[in-house]
Scaffold this motif. Structure first.
Motif, PDB file in Angstrom:
ATOM      1  N   ALA A  92       0.833  -1.206   0.000  1.00 34.60           N
ATOM      2  CA  ALA A  92       0.000   0.000   0.000  1.00 34.60           C
ATOM      3  C   ALA A  92       0.868   1.257   0.000  1.00 34.60           C
ATOM      4  O   ALA A  92       0.569   2.252  -0.671  1.00 34.60           O
ATOM      5  CB  ALA A  92      -0.930  -0.004   1.222  1.00 34.60           C
ATOM      6  N   PHE A  93       1.978   1.211   0.755  1.00 36.58           N
ATOM      7  CA  PHE A  93       2.889   2.370   0.812  1.00 36.58           C
ATOM      8  C   PHE A  93       3.526   2.627  -0.560  1.00 36.58           C
ATOM      9  O   PHE A  93       3.682   3.770  -0.984  1.00 36.58           O
ATOM     10  CB  PHE A  93       3.963   2.121   1.879  1.00 36.58           C
ATOM     11  CG  PHE A  93       4.903   3.271   2.045  1.00 36.58           C
ATOM     12  CD1 PHE A  93       4.500   4.446   2.665  1.00 36.58           C
ATOM     13  CD2 PHE A  93       6.205   3.180   1.564  1.00 36.58           C
ATOM     14  CE1 PHE A  93       5.379   5.497   2.810  1.00 36.58           C
ATOM     15  CE2 PHE A  93       7.080   4.237   1.698  1.00 36.58           C
ATOM     16  CZ  PHE A  93       6.658   5.403   2.334  1.00 36.58           C
ATOM     17  N   GLN A  94       3.926   1.531  -1.241  1.00 34.59           N
ATOM     18  CA  GLN A  94       4.501   1.686  -2.581  1.00 34.59           C
ATOM     19  C   GLN A  94       3.482   2.299  -3.537  1.00 34.59           C
ATOM     20  O   GLN A  94       3.800   3.175  -4.350  1.00 34.59           O
ATOM     21  CB  GLN A  94       4.974   0.334  -3.105  1.00 34.59           C
ATOM     22  CG  GLN A  94       6.194  -0.223  -2.364  1.00 34.59           C
ATOM     23  CD  GLN A  94       6.592  -1.591  -2.834  1.00 34.59           C
ATOM     24  OE1 GLN A  94       5.849  -2.225  -3.599  1.00 34.59           O
ATOM     25  NE2 GLN A  94       7.734  -2.075  -2.359  1.00 34.59           N
ATOM     26  N   GLN A  97       3.272   5.946  -2.836  1.00 35.12           N
ATOM     27  CA  GLN A  97       4.387   6.698  -3.421  1.00 35.12           C
ATOM     28  C   GLN A  97       4.198   6.897  -4.922  1.00 35.12           C
ATOM     29  O   GLN A  97       4.449   7.984  -5.463  1.00 35.12           O
ATOM     30  CB  GLN A  97       5.712   5.974  -3.153  1.00 35.12           C
ATOM     31  CG  GLN A  97       6.215   6.087  -1.723  1.00 35.12           C
ATOM     32  CD  GLN A  97       7.570   5.463  -1.550  1.00 35.12           C
ATOM     33  OE1 GLN A  97       7.834   4.414  -2.135  1.00 35.12           O
ATOM     34  NE2 GLN A  97       8.416   6.076  -0.740  1.00 35.12           N
ATOM     35  N   GLU A  98       3.796   5.822  -5.618  1.00 35.48           N
ATOM     36  CA  GLU A  98       3.568   5.936  -7.059  1.00 35.48           C
ATOM     37  C   GLU A  98       2.487   6.968  -7.351  1.00 35.48           C
ATOM     38  O   GLU A  98       2.603   7.775  -8.288  1.00 35.48           O
ATOM     39  CB  GLU A  98       3.173   4.565  -7.626  1.00 35.48           C
ATOM     40  CG  GLU A  98       4.311   3.528  -7.570  1.00 35.48           C
ATOM     41  CD  GLU A  98       3.843   2.158  -8.012  1.00 35.48           C
ATOM     42  OE1 GLU A  98       2.634   2.020  -8.323  1.00 35.48           O
ATOM     43  OE2 GLU A  98       4.673   1.223  -8.048  1.00 35.48           O
ATOM     44  N   LEU A  99       1.409   6.947  -6.523  1.00 30.26           N
ATOM     45  CA  LEU A  99       0.326   7.902  -6.711  1.00 30.26           C
ATOM     46  C   LEU A  99       0.823   9.331  -6.468  1.00 30.26           C
ATOM     47  O   LEU A  99       0.477  10.262  -7.210  1.00 30.26           O
ATOM     48  CB  LEU A  99      -0.820   7.568  -5.752  1.00 30.26           C
ATOM     49  CG  LEU A  99      -2.058   8.493  -5.828  1.00 30.26           C
ATOM     50  CD1 LEU A  99      -2.678   8.448  -7.223  1.00 30.26           C
ATOM     51  CD2 LEU A  99      -3.089   8.089  -4.773  1.00 30.26           C
ATOM     52  N   ASP A 100       1.652   9.494  -5.429  1.00 28.98           N
ATOM     53  CA  ASP A 100       2.187  10.823  -5.119  1.00 28.98           C
ATOM     54  C   ASP A 100       3.059  11.337  -6.266  1.00 28.98           C
ATOM     55  O   ASP A 100       2.991  12.523  -6.643  1.00 28.98           O
ATOM     56  CB  ASP A 100       3.005  10.747  -3.819  1.00 28.98           C
ATOM     57  CG  ASP A 100       3.492  12.107  -3.388  1.00 28.98           C
ATOM     58  OD1 ASP A 100       2.658  12.992  -3.119  1.00 28.98           O
ATOM     59  OD2 ASP A 100       4.723  12.284  -3.336  1.00 28.98           O
ATOM     60  N   GLU A 101       3.919  10.447  -6.816  1.00 33.03           N
ATOM     61  CA  GLU A 101       4.765  10.842  -7.941  1.00 33.03           C
ATOM     62  C   GLU A 101       3.922  11.201  -9.162  1.00 33.03           C
ATOM     63  O   GLU A 101       4.214  12.164  -9.887  1.00 33.03           O
ATOM     64  CB  GLU A 101       5.734   9.711  -8.286  1.00 33.03           C
ATOM     65  CG  GLU A 101       6.783   9.452  -7.214  1.00 33.03           C
ATOM     66  CD  GLU A 101       7.637   8.247  -7.533  1.00 33.03           C
ATOM     67  OE1 GLU A 101       7.362   7.591  -8.569  1.00 33.03           O
ATOM     68  OE2 GLU A 101       8.566   7.949  -6.746  1.00 33.03           O
ATOM     69  N   HIS A 102       2.883  10.443  -9.382  1.00 29.55           N
ATOM     70  CA  HIS A 102       2.011  10.720 -10.523  1.00 29.55           C
ATOM     71  C   HIS A 102       1.315  12.066 -10.357  1.00 29.55           C
ATOM     72  O   HIS A 102       1.197  12.851 -11.314  1.00 29.55           O
ATOM     73  CB  HIS A 102       0.977   9.598 -10.656  1.00 29.55           C
ATOM     74  CG  HIS A 102       0.141   9.712 -11.909  1.00 29.55           C
ATOM     75  ND1 HIS A 102       0.660   9.554 -13.190  1.00 29.55           N
ATOM     76  CD2 HIS A 102      -1.181   9.991 -12.079  1.00 29.55           C
ATOM     77  CE1 HIS A 102      -0.308   9.727 -14.085  1.00 29.55           C
ATOM     78  NE2 HIS A 102      -1.437   9.988 -13.434  1.00 29.55           N
ATOM     79  N   ILE A 103       0.870  12.349  -9.124  1.00 36.01           N
ATOM     80  CA  ILE A 103       0.208  13.633  -8.860  1.00 36.01           C
ATOM     81  C   ILE A 103       1.188  14.782  -9.097  1.00 36.01           C
ATOM     82  O   ILE A 103       0.838  15.815  -9.694  1.00 36.01           O
ATOM     83  CB  ILE A 103      -0.339  13.660  -7.421  1.00 36.01           C
ATOM     84  CG1 ILE A 103      -1.510  12.678  -7.292  1.00 36.01           C
ATOM     85  CG2 ILE A 103      -0.772  15.065  -7.025  1.00 36.01           C
ATOM     86  CD1 ILE A 103      -2.028  12.515  -5.870  1.00 36.01           C
TER      87      ILE A 103
END
Length: 697
Positions: A92-94, A97-103
């Motif tokens: 879930a943390f990974q 992070q991917e979602l944060d980078e995409h945002i």
């Protein structure tokens, strides 16, 4: 077993448990019960009951083992569940992070798109300007420039503006004309600067602002500004005057004067100041370290002072950082090795100052031992005051020099000043501490401590005759040096370390050094006092005669006090004055108190060695009165009190036998030990004949 279980009711008590089991067993009660006591039945019941307890224990043990196995199994299941949850959490943390980078990526794109949209939104009126530029562009394509703006020399400003804009459209057709106009404008600017035409310079600079050659125009301006500017011997004064003059002019010529001014200062620092610093430092760096350090300090101080003046000018938003970088670029290669050169110079200079002093005294410095044997000798000497090793005749030389001390402190003060200016703020406390350690080594250890060692070795034994006590001169000079040392510590070192952890180390080192020297001073003073007392004792032994206090002719005593008393008092007065000259503050009272106590003890013991007639007792009282007069010079109440008591004791030598008890109960003698009073009375020649001992029985 049900019965057994009932016996285990809470609270459980072993004795009560046995009693209840015996009571329930037929024949197990007391012999006075309804049924006779039968031990066999009781034993049989106990054996059966023990078997039941063993079976009960086995069942409980099996149940415990079963529960333990179940517990272990559930623990393993729980651990697996925790591991699964941790893996799920990591996944879930990974994803997070991917979602944060995409945002973040999307946000960046949105910002970029907004910038592009803002750039595309050109005002409508620019369309007219574009049409006009297209008309001029067609003239260039046809090869015939018909417009008046390109043929009229007075319209060079408008032509330059059009050419610059067309140059952005195409560099193929306008390149030659662009550079030609640019060169003409720079030449025009240069000529106007030489003529001092500020207005024309401003017009040309405004036109060149949109050309690539604008930076070259600024460079030409900066170069011409410095022509003939450095006419004095003082480069820094020339630079300050130059910058003051240019600062007034640059605001009238350029539309961004802070940029031009910053570029001028950068040029001055990177060329003129750097060359000047290198010339001054490189010629002395390896040949004369002292002059090198002075030059480095002077150049760095003057450069930073100049930078402080330049902050008055408009150099942009972060002018302090800008100037600091310029200074760092010039001096960094010198400041990196500064503290090593400072310490090396201070070591060499301090050693040379000391060596020259000892050479001037024709003195070969003795090696002061620091091994275990020397330490053992020092401890024995401190505890016993025995003069271990031969006494050294210093001929009155203290081997302490205020001139040497002033020179060492002056060199160290200069080092502290340079350290404060040239050290990085983060390294300042550490560098200052290293300089302080050198001061301790050469001033405190190699000079003061060495002089104390020599002084201690020169102190004669307590029984020496006519001993010259020079150690008090050592104490006097050491005390003066301590004050100078402490003043420099507070004035020069403390401001550099007061807000750093090095403060504790410095204070500890200072305390350690002073305590070590105070131990030697105390030892020397103590042994000196012993010598003084020894000299007094020698005077008393050689000058005091037994007939002084038991004269042959009681009626023909013409002296007020004995010769021994006179010489001792004269000697004491000289020594008291000497102590006052050698010390200050509370130390005077402390030493005089100790000397006075020893003086009193000596006189007290000396008087007990004689027998006294009536007239001899009066003479002893006169002697003690004279001793008491000398005791007043001490200005110590305790010493005067001791001699007052001794004077009262001497009255026992002359008082009438019938008045002895009354005198002994007087104010000054009433608190004294009767044995002491009795001992003084025993010194009377009429002690046995007058049966004076009965007054103390």
């Amino acid at each position: 077993m049900a019965t057994t279980a009932q016996l285990f009711e809470e609270p459980f008590d072993a004795d009560e448990y046995i009693e209840r089991l015996a009571w329930r067993t037929p024949g197990g009660g007391s012999k006075g019960g309804a049924e006779a006591f039968d031990p066999k039945k009781l034993l049989e019941e106990f054996v059966n009951h023990i078997e039941e307890l063993k079976q009960l224990d086995e069942r409980i043990q099996r149940k415990v083992e079963k529960l333990e196995q179940q517990c272990h199994r559930e623990a393993k299941e729980f651990a697996h569940k925790v591991q699964d949850l941790q893996r799920s959490n990591q996944v879930a943390f990974q994803h997070f992070q991917e979602l944060d980078e995409h945002i973040s990526y999307v946000a960046t794109k949105v910002c970029h798109l907004g910038d592009q949209l803002e750039g595309v939104n050109t005002p409508r009126q620019r369309a007219v300007e574009a049409q006009r530029l297209m008309t001029y562009f067609n003239e260039f394509l046809d090869g015939e420039l018909r417009s008046d703006v390109f043929n009229n020399p007075d319209k060079i400003k408008e032509a330059a503006d059009i050419i610059q804009k067309l140059h952005l459209i195409t560099c193929v057709y306008l390149k030659g004309k662009y550079h030609d106009l640019e060169r003409q404008l720079i030449q025009e600017f240069t000529a106007a600067q030489r003529r001092g035409e500020i207005g024309r310079m401003r017009e040309v600079a405004a036109v060149l602002l949109h050309f690539k050659g604008y930076a070259h125009c600024v460079d030409v301006y900066i170069k011409q500004c410095q022509e003939g500017a450095y006419m004095r011997n003082d480069v820094f004064e020339d630079i300050a005057i130059l910058c003051q003059r240019v600062n007034k002019q640059v605001g009238e010529v350029f539309c961004s004067p802070e940029t031009v001014m910053a570029k001028l200062i950068q040029s001055i620092f990177e060329n003129k100041i750097q060359a000047h610093v290198k010339e001054k430092l490189e010629e002395t760096r390896h040949s004369d370290v002292e002059q090198y350090l002075k030059n480095l300090y002077d150049l760095y101080s003057r450069t930073t002072a100049l930078a402080a003046k330049l902050t008055d000018f408009n150099l942009g938003s972060d002018k302090h950082t800008f100037l600091s970088k310029l200074i760092k670029n010039i001096f960094s290669c010198y400041l990196e090795s500064y503290i090593d050169m400072e310490r090396q110079y201070l070591q060499n200079r301090s050693g040379l100052i000391l060596q020259r002093y000892y050479d001037s005294k024709n003195h070969q410095k003795r090696a002061v031992g620091t091994g275990s044997i020397q330490e053992l000798k020092e401890r024995i000497r401190q505890r016993t005051n025995l003069p271990l090793g031969p006494s050294i005749d210093t001929h009155g030389e203290t081997f302490l020099s205020q001139e040497v001390v002033v020179n060492l402190l002056q060199e160290t003060r200069h080092a502290f000043e340079r350290c404060n200016k040239l050290s990085d703020p983060a390294d300042l406390p550490k560098n200052a501490f290293s300089i302080f350690l050198l001061l301790v080594e050469y001033l405190c250890v190699d000079h003061i401590d060495y002089a104390l060692e020599i002084g201690l070795s020169a102190i004669p034994s307590a029984d020496a005759k006519n001993a010259n006590l020079y150690f008090l001169d050592v104490v006097q000079q050491a005390n003066t040096i301590f004050h100078l040392f402490d003043k420099q510590f507070n004035d020069n070192l403390m401001p550099l370390i007061s807000s750093s952890p090095k403060l504790t180390e410095c204070l500890h080192k200072k305390k350690e050094v002073i305590e070590q020297m105070e131990v030697k001073l105390d030892t020397g003073i103590d042994r000196t006092l012993n010598c003084m007392v020894g000299q007094m004792k020698h005077i008393l032994v050689t000058e005091q005669k037994k007939t002084d206090f038991k004269p042959e002719d009681e009626n023909n005593v013409m002296i007020q006090y004995t010769t021994a008393c006179s010489k001792v008092c004269a000697y004491v007065s000289k020594q008291v004055e000497r102590v006052r000259r050698s010390m200050d503050g509370k130390n005077v009272d402390t030493v005089l108190t100790e000397l006075g106590v020893r003086f009193h003890r000596l006189i007290h013991e000396h008087l007990q060695q004689f027998s006294y007639s009536s007239m001899g007792g009066m003479l002893a009282i006169c002697d003690v009165a004279e001793y008491r007069r000398s005791a007043k010079d001490f200005r110590v109440p305790l010493v005067l009190q001791l001699f007052d008591t001794l004077h009262a004791l001497c009255n026992l030598l002359v008082v009438a036998p019938d008045n002895l008890k009354q005198v002994c109960s007087g104010e000054q003698l009433t608190n004294l030990d009767k044995n002491l009073l009795h001992a003084f009375v025993q010194l009377r020649v009429d002690y046995r004949s007058a049966r004076l001992g009965r007054h103390f029985s």
